[in-house]
Write a protein that holds these residues in place. Structure first.
Motif, PDB file in Angstrom:
ATOM      1  N   LYS A 221       0.624  -1.155  -0.356  1.00 37.29           N
ATOM      2  CA  LYS A 221       0.113  -0.019   0.437  1.00 37.29           C
ATOM      3  C   LYS A 221       0.541   0.924   0.243  1.00 37.29           C
ATOM      4  O   LYS A 221       0.801   2.355   1.007  1.00 37.29           O
ATOM      5  CB  LYS A 221      -0.705  -0.276   1.631  1.00 37.29           C
ATOM      6  CG  LYS A 221      -2.059  -0.870   1.563  1.00 37.29           C
ATOM      7  CD  LYS A 221      -2.792  -1.062   2.141  1.00 37.29           C
ATOM      8  CE  LYS A 221      -3.703  -2.520   2.506  1.00 37.29           C
ATOM      9  NZ  LYS A 221      -3.471  -3.519   2.616  1.00 37.29           N
ATOM     10  N   ILE A 222       1.867   1.821  -0.823  1.00 40.43           N
ATOM     11  CA  ILE A 222       2.736   2.567  -1.065  1.00 40.43           C
ATOM     12  C   ILE A 222       1.880   3.726  -1.499  1.00 40.43           C
ATOM     13  O   ILE A 222       1.702   3.556  -3.336  1.00 40.43           O
ATOM     14  CB  ILE A 222       3.657   1.947  -1.856  1.00 40.43           C
ATOM     15  CG1 ILE A 222       4.828   1.377  -1.224  1.00 40.43           C
ATOM     16  CG2 ILE A 222       4.969   3.188  -1.681  1.00 40.43           C
ATOM     17  CD1 ILE A 222       5.648   0.089  -1.323  1.00 40.43           C
ATOM     18  N   LEU A 333       6.997   3.050   3.757  1.00 40.06           N
ATOM     19  CA  LEU A 333       6.579   2.195   4.561  1.00 40.06           C
ATOM     20  C   LEU A 333       5.703   2.950   5.431  1.00 40.06           C
ATOM     21  O   LEU A 333       5.269   1.032   6.302  1.00 40.06           O
ATOM     22  CB  LEU A 333       7.994   1.131   4.658  1.00 40.06           C
ATOM     23  CG  LEU A 333       9.004   1.040   3.988  1.00 40.06           C
ATOM     24  CD1 LEU A 333      10.508   0.367   4.398  1.00 40.06           C
ATOM     25  CD2 LEU A 333       8.324  -0.187   3.115  1.00 40.06           C
ATOM     26  N   VAL A 334       5.198   3.160   5.598  1.00 40.55           N
ATOM     27  CA  VAL A 334       4.163   3.513   6.491  1.00 40.55           C
ATOM     28  C   VAL A 334       2.859   2.749   6.844  1.00 40.55           C
ATOM     29  O   VAL A 334       2.298   2.335   7.804  1.00 40.55           O
ATOM     30  CB  VAL A 334       3.790   5.562   6.250  1.00 40.55           C
ATOM     31  CG1 VAL A 334       2.913   5.334   5.173  1.00 40.55           C
ATOM     32  CG2 VAL A 334       3.136   5.869   7.347  1.00 40.55           C
ATOM     33  N   ASN A 335       2.250   1.879   5.741  1.00 40.00           N
ATOM     34  CA  ASN A 335       1.827   1.393   6.052  1.00 40.00           C
ATOM     35  C   ASN A 335       2.063  -0.217   5.881  1.00 40.00           C
ATOM     36  O   ASN A 335       1.035  -1.033   5.920  1.00 40.00           O
ATOM     37  CB  ASN A 335       0.800   1.401   4.571  1.00 40.00           C
ATOM     38  CG  ASN A 335       0.220   2.429   4.499  1.00 40.00           C
ATOM     39  OD1 ASN A 335      -0.339   3.210   5.724  1.00 40.00           O
ATOM     40  ND2 ASN A 335       0.362   2.565   3.302  1.00 40.00           N
ATOM     41  N   VAL A 336       3.139   0.136   6.729  1.00 40.10           N
ATOM     42  CA  VAL A 336       3.681  -1.802   6.435  1.00 40.10           C
ATOM     43  C   VAL A 336       3.685  -1.949   7.840  1.00 40.10           C
ATOM     44  O   VAL A 336       4.249  -1.542   8.143  1.00 40.10           O
ATOM     45  CB  VAL A 336       4.640  -1.884   6.264  1.00 40.10           C
ATOM     46  CG1 VAL A 336       5.281  -3.169   6.362  1.00 40.10           C
ATOM     47  CG2 VAL A 336       5.094  -1.808   5.043  1.00 40.10           C
ATOM     48  N   PRO A 337       2.682  -3.019   8.515  1.00 42.31           N
ATOM     49  CA  PRO A 337       2.610  -3.650   9.527  1.00 42.31           C
ATOM     50  C   PRO A 337       4.197  -3.660  10.220  1.00 42.31           C
ATOM     51  O   PRO A 337       5.064  -4.927   9.068  1.00 42.31           O
ATOM     52  CB  PRO A 337       1.707  -5.822   9.725  1.00 42.31           C
ATOM     53  CG  PRO A 337       1.556  -5.428   8.354  1.00 42.31           C
ATOM     54  CD  PRO A 337       2.147  -4.612   7.137  1.00 42.31           C
ATOM     55  N   ASP A 338       3.949  -3.685  11.674  1.00 41.41           N
ATOM     56  CA  ASP A 338       5.014  -3.232  12.401  1.00 41.41           C
ATOM     57  C   ASP A 338       5.954  -4.570  12.112  1.00 41.41           C
ATOM     58  O   ASP A 338       7.105  -4.255  12.307  1.00 41.41           O
ATOM     59  CB  ASP A 338       5.056  -3.540  13.607  1.00 41.41           C
ATOM     60  CG  ASP A 338       4.621  -1.861  14.104  1.00 41.41           C
ATOM     61  OD1 ASP A 338       5.567  -1.113  13.408  1.00 41.41           O
ATOM     62  OD2 ASP A 338       4.927  -1.727  15.303  1.00 41.41           O
ATOM     63  N   PRO A 339       6.063  -5.750  12.464  1.00 48.30           N
ATOM     64  CA  PRO A 339       6.608  -7.128  12.447  1.00 48.30           C
ATOM     65  C   PRO A 339       6.756  -7.648  11.288  1.00 48.30           C
ATOM     66  O   PRO A 339       8.383  -7.790  10.854  1.00 48.30           O
ATOM     67  CB  PRO A 339       5.975  -8.052  12.247  1.00 48.30           C
ATOM     68  CG  PRO A 339       4.761  -7.576  12.923  1.00 48.30           C
ATOM     69  CD  PRO A 339       4.285  -6.009  13.076  1.00 48.30           C
ATOM     70  N   VAL A 340       6.359  -6.932  10.307  1.00 43.10           N
ATOM     71  CA  VAL A 340       7.305  -6.843   8.516  1.00 43.10           C
ATOM     72  C   VAL A 340       7.653  -5.839   8.606  1.00 43.10           C
ATOM     73  O   VAL A 340       8.797  -6.241   8.025  1.00 43.10           O
ATOM     74  CB  VAL A 340       5.736  -7.231   7.821  1.00 43.10           C
ATOM     75  CG1 VAL A 340       6.381  -7.379   6.398  1.00 43.10           C
ATOM     76  CG2 VAL A 340       5.365  -7.842   7.967  1.00 43.10           C
ATOM     77  N   TYR A 341       8.590  -5.112   9.220  1.00 39.23           N
ATOM     78  CA  TYR A 341       8.452  -3.785   8.665  1.00 39.23           C
ATOM     79  C   TYR A 341      10.604  -4.028   9.670  1.00 39.23           C
ATOM     80  O   TYR A 341      11.353  -4.046   8.981  1.00 39.23           O
ATOM     81  CB  TYR A 341       8.171  -2.945   9.643  1.00 39.23           C
ATOM     82  CG  TYR A 341       9.162  -1.021   9.193  1.00 39.23           C
ATOM     83  CD1 TYR A 341       9.489  -0.252   8.200  1.00 39.23           C
ATOM     84  CD2 TYR A 341      10.247  -1.156  10.843  1.00 39.23           C
ATOM     85  CE1 TYR A 341      10.444   0.614   8.431  1.00 39.23           C
ATOM     86  CE2 TYR A 341      11.188   0.122  10.374  1.00 39.23           C
ATOM     87  CZ  TYR A 341      11.179   0.764   9.487  1.00 39.23           C
ATOM     88  OH  TYR A 341      11.892   1.198   9.632  1.00 39.23           O
TER      89      TYR A 341
END
Ligand SMILES: [Zn+2]
Length: 490
Positions: A221-222, A333-341
């Protein structure tokens, strides 16, 4: 050997009854050479125009260090193609957006829109004034000094350890508007891509295509406006070094894209793996000062002090990348979930640190072991594979056709020679492979291709299929080319 003396070329400007004399010093970059040609044509080098140079037989020749000297009687012909469409096109798009927004604007927004239009008008006026001024100005002198990051602490005051991302005043930044044909898209997926045919603004457009083609925009979701701002911040955070510059950043990213497509490993990688590969290659030399780790350590620069002599450059490149990503304006990467980030960050850092050639033997040994029973579902195996792909991409110039690859060798030698000259002047140790009095282009290439590049690519091919024809064969051809060159110079 790279040309060590200034080359003089005579150029007739198409459509004007003028003959220009251009001196090309051996230590200037290709961009600087192009800039002088733009000056000769009396147009600014950011005008969006294309310069087409042909020899007296009508054959197009690339503008760069490969240009042969000529005589006044047989000048090159320089044609200017296009106009300021690119810049004005962007402005026009921005104005279109303002107009579209105005249709639904609330009264409170009207003042903002007015301000926006006034600011855009001002920019257009400045652009026109800038074009007129630049066209009249003589070419700038070529001056190269080490960046503040690589300056010895004792000589200059310490600078900020990590460069802050630039402030972007691009409220009206346009969405990607490049339209690429299927043929061009296929070419960008190929390892034989010619980077010299594209300017830096166009490379940003190609980067947008790579994000899209890998499915990253949809998956993570970039926001495309944030992506563009991120890419501009990246471009501006690369220095104008002979070799370690934004074009090298693009080449490494594009070769990664070429390798994963040619080997079809792209089909086996998860979206997160592709994100790690692309952000690692994009960030892997950010703010490179043009001086190696050895120089940083010997000169006790700020970077060596901050990182305790442990891969100072690679640590810095990764830190600059994550500084850009920590700015909300450029955080794609603002929409990337924390664990994935967190997983992405860990592996991007590993991939960037893996580009330190001091770690080469260690990584080769670990990957060799993993390759014996390679498992795409094993996190450690996968991480090593991503590091190997980034390492291959980083030293991949010889995969490209000779006419694309050879100017890169000259750029790298120029950067090395510059470092060696400064080291001598500062009384620091020098490496023979960087010394203009000791190294030859052919000798350097035969050693590097034979002992570093081919073993790395052969090891990678134990896990990546389909490497031989499109990727390893051109490297072997290049080795033959430089061996023959070496023989001739003996
Ligand atoms: Zn690099």
């Amino acid at each position: 050997m790279a040309t060590q003396s200034t080359t003089t070329v005579y150029v007739k400007i198409d459509g004007a009854n003028r003959l220009e004399t251009i001196d090309i010093p051996p230590n200037c970059t290709v961009d600087e050479i192009k800039s002088v040609f733009y000056s000769a044509a009396e147009i600014p080098d950011d005008s969006g125009c294309i310069l087409k140079l042909t020899d007296p037989t009508g054959v197009i020749v690339p503008i760069g260090h490969g240009l042969d000297g000529n005589t006044k009687d047989e000048p090159y012909l320089l044609k200017v193609i296009g106009d300021n469409l690119m810049n004005f096109g962007l402005m026009q798009s921005a104005l279109d957006e303002v107009t579209a927004s105005a249709q639904q604007a609330s009264p409170a927004d009207v003042q903002d829109l007015k301000t926006g239009i006034i600011s855009l008008k001002k920019k257009l006026e400045e652009m026109e004034a800038g074009i007129a001024k630049k066209a009249a100005a003589p070419p700038a002198a070529v001056v190269r000094t080490p960046s503040s990051f690589s300056a010895p602490v004792a000589v200059e005051p310490a600078s900020k350890p990590v460069r802050k991302p630039i402030t972007l005043n691009s409220h009206y930044t346009t969405k990607p508007k490049y339209i690429l044909t299927e043929e061009t898209k296929e070419y960008i997926r190929s390892p034989s891509f010619d980077n010299w045919a594209w300017d830096e603004n166009e490379l940003i457009g190609l980067f947008e295509f790579i994000f899209e083609d890998l499915g990253l925009i949809e998956e993570f979701k970039i926001d495309v406006v944030t992506l563009k701002k991120f890419l501009i911040a990246v471009k501006d955070s690369y220095n104008n070094n002979p070799f370690h510059n934004f074009k090298h950043c693009f080449c490494v990213s594009q070769m990664m894209f070429g390798i994963i497509n040619t080997t079809k490993v792209v089909e086996k990688l998860k979206p997160i793996d592709k994100l790690i590969l692309l952000l690692s290659t994009i960030g892997h030399d950010l703010d490179h000062p043009g001086f190696s780790n050895t120089y940083q350590i010997n000169a006790a620069t700020d970077l060596a002090i901050i990182y305790n002599d442990i891969s100072p450059l690679e640590n810095h490149h990764a830190a600059v990348l994550f500084t850009i990503l920590s700015n909300p304006e450029t955080n794609l990467l603002v929409n990337v979930p924390d664990p994935v980030y967190r997983d992405a960050r860990k592996n991007i850092i590993r991939c960037i640190l893996a580009t330190d050639m001091a770690k080469h033997g260690e990584i080769m040994a670990a990957f060799k072991k993993a390759s014996e029973n390679f498992n795409f579902d094993d996190a450690e195996h996968k991480s090593l594979l991503l590091q190997i792909i980034v390492k291959c991409s980083d030293i991949s110039n010889e995969v490209r056709p000779t006419e694309v690859a050879e100017p890169w060798v000259e750029s790298l030698l120029n950067e090395f020679f510059n470092q060696s000259d400064i080291e001598k002047a500062q009384g620091l140790p020098t490496a023979p492979f960087m010394d203009r009095d000791k190294v030859t282009k052919a000798g350097a290439q035969v050693g590097f291709i034979g002992y570093v590049m081919i073993p790395l690519y052969e090891l990678a091919s134990k896990v990546l299929p389909n490497m031989d024809e499109a990727i390893i064969k051109p490297i072997r051809d290049s080795l033959t080319y430089y061996k023959e060159m070496l023989e001739k110079t003996k």
